[in-house]
Design an enzyme around this catalytic site. Structure first.
Site, short mmCIF file in Angstrom:
data_model
loop_
_atom_site.label_atom_id
_atom_site.label_comp_id
_atom_site.label_asym_id
_atom_site.label_seq_id
_atom_site.Cartn_x
_atom_site.Cartn_y
_atom_site.Cartn_z
N ILE A 42 -27.85 -22.20 89.56
CA ILE A 42 -28.99 -22.09 90.21
C ILE A 42 -29.08 -21.72 91.88
O ILE A 42 -30.25 -21.33 92.19
CB ILE A 42 -29.96 -23.40 89.96
CG1 ILE A 42 -31.38 -23.17 90.34
CG2 ILE A 42 -29.24 -24.28 90.88
CD1 ILE A 42 -32.27 -24.22 89.67
N LYS A 43 -28.11 -21.80 92.53
CA LYS A 43 -27.90 -21.56 93.86
C LYS A 43 -28.15 -20.15 94.22
O LYS A 43 -28.24 -19.67 95.30
CB LYS A 43 -26.48 -22.07 94.34
CG LYS A 43 -26.64 -23.70 94.15
CD LYS A 43 -27.46 -24.61 95.24
CE LYS A 43 -27.30 -25.95 95.30
NZ LYS A 43 -27.97 -26.71 96.15
N ASP A 44 -27.87 -19.25 93.13
CA ASP A 44 -27.96 -17.83 93.46
C ASP A 44 -29.32 -17.55 93.90
O ASP A 44 -29.56 -16.63 94.82
CB ASP A 44 -27.58 -16.89 92.25
CG ASP A 44 -26.19 -17.22 91.70
OD1 ASP A 44 -25.51 -17.67 92.37
OD2 ASP A 44 -26.07 -16.26 90.62
#
Length: 452
Positions: A42-44
């Site tokens: 999700i950090k993208d």
């Protein structure tokens, strides 16, 4: 239709209904699968948003160096964006993170500096302090500071929140998400509560972190802080991205429960997830009384299991930390599965010919040799063959003249791995004393026990 570069594939991740792992939850439980992002996390989303906002503000200039303290996933998102946009990356992280995460970052050309975990954030050795020092020292550099950079939570307000609302057709009643930097849960929460203020936001914390007590008492208690194993959630300070007003409840989950549940999700749902997902599902199950039939609960699945192969998915790693009991077969299990548990022995004074006849008639390949009821040696087919080739007249001699050292004895609780390692060309079997009797275990017995 195609995308112009990999960054255009970020977001629009699938929603999947969970079944077996949440069978005790009366509500519909949906997983927001963030592992389909190009960096498998999700950090993208927030990494790209932080970079784009920094470019617009002039903080990040062409050819610059991105310097960040990261456990791996934010670094991956930053590194991918940096490849496309032409930036260099230097990341600092802690020695509790998995090696796979560091290897993945280096695969994208990033430099990784590993710092000690068990130090205060203000300590010059901490990964926060080291990244700040490097930002001052490295020319044309920029530190995103994912903890306090509000572009982090804004990314989820703009993308993840709307996706969840649309995918559930506005029926979501609860959001469950781990809290680390706070960007994910706070950004999603702000969007969802704007649509429906009744939606409950449930944050997952870990023991050793300050979040839960701070939410409930307003007190930042340093006594709450101690080293923990769980990755991706919890903190020993209060990031600006954690909006406590938007989070209705914090649930703490132990390292053990998080680690074991990480594996359960893979085995029961076929979804290969990371450690923080294990925490989220374990926390969800702890909170099962909060949910009723008709509720729609969305759980954020932040990252992929490949980054935890050496940890949560490694039996030895779990066993070393007391998280996993050794469930492997033992000598007792192998003996219980043997068709015949009676051991055939031969007295040391019997002739070699009698040993040959016993081996032939019973279709066995070795016999323990006894003297006065005690095992003193062994005789095998190869022992007999070698002896007779050298001297055929040995047929009439006592077995003790050609017997060799006895098979090794093992304890009844010895694991199958240990027994298997002991069986080789020199020792084609092991002996076990059990309930006053001696039993023999051969390689065939091990195969039979495993396949049975």
């Amino acid at each position: 239709m195609w995308h112009n570069n990999i960054l255009e594939t970020i977001g629009n991740t699938p929603m999947v209904k969970l079944n077996k792992v949440v069978k005790d939850i009366p509500a519909t439980v949906l997983a927001k699968i963030e592992t389909t992002n190009p960096g498998n996390s999700i950090k993208d989303r927030m990494a790209l948003k932080m970079i784009e906002d920094a470019e617009k503000s002039g903080k990040l200039k062409p050819g610059g160096t991105i310097i960040e303290g990261t456990s791996g996933n934010t670094g991956m998102g930053l590194a991918i964006a940096a490849v496309i946009k032409g930036y260099k990356c230097i990341f600092t992280s802690t020695d509790k993170q998995s090696k796979e995460k560091f290897d993945a970052l280096r695969a994208f050309g990033a430099e990784v500096i590993v710092c000690p975990t068990n130090v205060d954030p203000e300590d010059p050795r901490s990964y926060y302090s080291v990244s700040s020092r490097l930002e001052r020292e490295v020319p044309n550099s920029w530190k995103p500071n994912q903890y306090d950079n509000l572009s982090n939570s804004q990314a989820h307000y703009e993308s993840t929140g709307p996706e969840i609302w649309e995918q559930t057709e506005g029926k979501i009643t609860h959001l469950v998400a781990g809290v680390g930097t706070g960007g994910t849960i706070s950004g999603i929460a702000r969007y969802l509560k704007e649509q429906n203020p009744a939606i409950q936001i449930l944050g997952i914390d870990t023991y050793g972190s300050v979040f839960k007590k701070y939410k409930e008492t307003g007190e930042f208690d340093k006594n709450e802080i101690y080293p923990y194993i769980t990755e991706g959630i919890g903190e020993d300070f209060l990031p600006a991205n954690v909006n406590f007003d938007l989070i209705d409840h914090f649930e703490k989950v132990t390292d053990k429960d998080a680690a074991l549940m990480t594996r359960e999700v893979a085995r029961k749902e076929g979804i290969f997830v990371g450690n923080s997902t294990g925490s989220a599902i374990a926390g969800l199950l702890q909170m099962k009384d909060k949910f009723k039939e008709g509720d729609v609960v969305v759980v954020v699945f932040p990252d992929h299991g490949t980054r935890y192969l050496g940890k949560m998915y490694n039996d030895d790693w779990l066993r070393d930390r007391g998280f996993l009991k050794d469930g492997k077969l033992t000598a007792k299990d192998i003996i219980s599965k043997k068709e015949s548990r009676e051991i055939v022995t031969i007295d040391s004074e019997k002739s070699v010919l009698e040993a040959i006849n016993t081996i032939k008639s019973l279709n066995i390949s070795q016999i323990p040799v006894t003297q006065a009821g005690m095992v003193i040696g062994k005789i095998t087919e190869s022992d007999i063959l070698n002896a007779l080739l050298e001297n055929p007249s040995l047929k009439s001699q006592p077995v003790k003249t050609i017997s060799t050292a006895p098979f090794p004895f093992v304890d009844i609780n010895t694991s199958i791995d240990r027994i298997s390692a002991m069986i080789n060309n020199d020792n084609i079997a092991v002996l076990v004393e059990h309930e006053g009797q001696i039993a023999i275990i051969t390689q065939y017995d091990i195969i039979n026990a495993i396949s049975g």
